[in-house]
Design an enzyme around this catalytic site. Structure first.
Site, PDB file in Angstrom:
ATOM      1  N   CYS A  85      37.258  46.097 -42.389  1.00 30.04           N
ATOM      2  CA  CYS A  85      37.558  47.452 -42.854  1.00 30.04           C
ATOM      3  C   CYS A  85      37.631  48.447 -41.688  1.00 30.04           C
ATOM      4  O   CYS A  85      38.572  48.410 -40.921  1.00 30.04           O
ATOM      5  CB  CYS A  85      36.565  47.888 -43.925  1.00 30.04           C
ATOM      6  SG  CYS A  85      37.118  49.334 -44.848  1.00 30.04           S
ATOM      7  N   HIS A 177      35.905  43.533 -47.562  1.00 27.12           N
ATOM      8  CA  HIS A 177      34.481  43.391 -47.220  1.00 27.12           C
ATOM      9  C   HIS A 177      33.931  42.032 -47.629  1.00 27.12           C
ATOM     10  O   HIS A 177      33.353  41.904 -48.710  1.00 27.12           O
ATOM     11  CB  HIS A 177      33.678  44.499 -47.914  1.00 27.12           C
ATOM     12  CG  HIS A 177      33.973  45.848 -47.374  1.00 27.12           C
ATOM     13  ND1 HIS A 177      33.425  46.325 -46.210  1.00 27.12           N
ATOM     14  CD2 HIS A 177      34.804  46.818 -47.814  1.00 27.12           C
ATOM     15  CE1 HIS A 177      33.890  47.526 -45.958  1.00 27.12           C
ATOM     16  NE2 HIS A 177      34.731  47.857 -46.909  1.00 27.12           N
ATOM     17  N   GLU A 179      31.362  40.698 -46.674  1.00 27.38           N
ATOM     18  CA  GLU A 179      29.890  40.733 -46.680  1.00 27.38           C
ATOM     19  C   GLU A 179      29.343  41.206 -48.029  1.00 27.38           C
ATOM     20  O   GLU A 179      28.146  41.136 -48.256  1.00 27.38           O
ATOM     21  CB  GLU A 179      29.381  41.625 -45.534  1.00 27.38           C
ATOM     22  CG  GLU A 179      29.463  43.134 -45.756  1.00 27.38           C
ATOM     23  CD  GLU A 179      30.861  43.726 -45.566  1.00 27.38           C
ATOM     24  OE1 GLU A 179      31.832  42.948 -45.429  1.00 27.38           O
ATOM     25  OE2 GLU A 179      30.981  44.969 -45.581  1.00 27.38           O
TER      26      GLU A 179
END
Lengths: 196, 298
Positions: A85, A177, A179
């Site tokens: 990002c 993302h 994560e």
């Protein structure tokens, strides 16, 4: 081999990246011989095999990279960089905002907030080239896209608005993302590319 | 890619957006010029409003959502996220801000409450919400209604950090206390604080709130901001503290650096030098009962 991964910890989604890398290293069988550390000062990069540039506000993080004298150390970092990002914005060669001091490490042109505002943020199952285990559940939050990729760049995935995942050499950049979803396949792919 | 394959406004997207703000400073601004100063100083987002809290205090009367004209002016001025405040319970003001493209809505006690019984049903919206809280029970009730971010209420517009400290200590202290309880005791405690038991248990397991926890309400100096971070805040909101100081540009940059280096007193000392005057402060004990904002909504 003892492995050390750094996560740039100036602002943004830092702890989630640390957790994801710890899990990915465990899955690769090197959990006990590895360490994931935060990077806030140039000295923190010493001994790191790879570095993550997490999501957050790219204008803020760019400013803090300069303030903390991290621009040259990251540019000259010898390991691979995993950029998500805002990280994708920072690692590019060109971005549509002159205030961001890009690192020029992946030959891409990036458009910030390419999908719109937060109400246009979305989740989707994204096919990614040569990733085993089916589409990747990707979380796009005020996400950037790549509008142009140089000849040395491998495009891994794209949507109508542009390219959303790329690799160049040891580096990987993603609009979304990885994560946040609990799926560490991309973290693992990045680690393997870096010989870990 | 077909549109039906994209999912918008999910809980994960809302909490994910809030998570991207971590380690950042969100600044109150009342026009495009202030928004640009905030962005230039390194703010992660701006809060668009008609008047900063200290002026709302002075004005009295009913404080409402900002004029949409103003919100649009601010949205067009910056590339960082723009937030906006609505009155507690005023779901139509929230609908309006969502249509305008605001990235996060603050259901705020700083404005005059529109509903003394119910908060907004925040799960009905695609944009995420942040809500104020004074203790764990209040925080978890707001999360249960759909808030994606919690902030301490503090006492807005006073330039006095004492209430923000009290509220952050309450929340962090209660979570630490949960660690020593078994499930039955937690269920009992949940009943006492009027919060859902499953959220209380989740806090105990994680050792923190299930959403990002910022601090707000009285932060006026770099040291105030760093103190809130050391007490466990994920980031800070600064309301009147920036643009009611004598040198807003310097104060904004100094607070951003202090939050970034909240554990490094030598950095806080350096950035605090020569800032001019912080905003004028108010002693909380001099406020009349009807001047206290934090008791609005519970």
């Amino acid at each position: 081999m003892d492995v050390k991964i750094g996560v740039l910890a100036l602002q943004g989604n830092v702890s989630e990246h640390i957790d994801a890398f710890v899990l990915a290293l465990d899955n690769l069988g090197c959990g006990s011989s590895s360490d994931v550390v935060t990077v806030r000062h140039p000295a923190d990069l010493e001994g790191c095999h790879a570095l993550a540039l997490p999501g957050g506000e790219s204008t803020t993080i760019s400013r803090l990279i300069d303030k903390n004298h991290l621009y040259e150390p990251i540019r000259n970092f010898s390991g691979g960089i995993f950029a998500t990002c805002a990280g994708m914005v920072l690692i590019a060669t060109h971005v549509d905002d002159a205030r961001i001091n890009t690192l020029n490490l992946i030959d891409i042109t990036v458009d910030r907030n390419a999908f719109g505002r937060q109400r246009e943020s979305f989740e989707t199952d994204l096919p990614i080239d040569s990733l085993d285990g089916g589409p990747f559940h990707a979380i796009f939050i005020r996400a950037p896209v790549v509008t142009h990729a140089g000849p040395g760049v491998t495009v891994l995935s794209r949507l109508d608005q542009g390219i959303v995942a790329v690799e160049q050499g040891k580096h990987m950049a993603l609009s979304f993302h990885p994560e946040l979803g609990g799926d560490t396949r991309l973290h693992e792919r990045f680690l393997k590319k870096n010989g870990i | 890619m077909k549109l039906e394959e994209l999912r918008f406004g999910t809980e994960l997207l809302k909490r994910g957006f809030a998570s991207m703000q971590k380690g950042g400073v969100i600044m109150d601004v009342v026009n495009a010029e202030q928004a640009k100063i905030a962005e230039e100083a390194g703010a992660v987002a701006v809060m668009s409003l008609e008047r900063v809290p200290s002026d709302i205090r002075k004005m009295g009367g009913v404080a409402r959502m900002a004029d949409p004209e103003k919100v649009i002016e601010i949205i067009e001025a910056v590339s960082i996220p723009v937030m906006g405040k609505v009155r507690i319970g005023h779901f139509v003001e929230a609908q309006v801000l969502e249509v305008l493209g605001v990235d996060m809505i603050d259901e705020s006690e700083v404005l005059t409450p529109a509903d003394e019984q119910y908060h907004i049903d925040k799960k009905l919206f695609k944009v995420p919400f942040v809500c104020g809280a004074r203790d764990l029970g209040e925080a978890l009730r707001r999360i249960n209604e759909g808030a994606a971010m919690i902030r301490t209420k503090g006492e807005a517009g006073t330039g006095n950090v004492v209430e923000a400290v009290r509220h952050m200590r309450n929340i962090m202290g209660e979570i630490r206390m949960l660690k020593g309880m078994d499930k039955q005791e937690m269920t009992d405690y949940a009943r006492d604080i009027e919060a859902p038991a499953e959220l209380v248990i989740e806090c105990a397991e994680r050792g923190r709130l299930p959403v990002v926890n910022f601090s707000a309400g009285g932060i006026a100096t770099p040291s105030d901001a760093a103190m809130m971070m050391q007490l466990g805040a994920d980031g800070v909101f600064v309301g009147s503290g920036i643009f009611k100081s004598t040198n807003p540009e310097l104060m904004a940059k100094a607070i951003v650096e202090a939050v970034n280096h909240f554990n490094e007193p030598e950095v806080i000392a350096r950035v605090s030098r020569g800032l001019g005057d912080a905003m004028p402060g108010l002693d909380i004990h001099t406020l009349r009962e009807d001047e206290v904002l934090q008791t609005r909504g519970r």
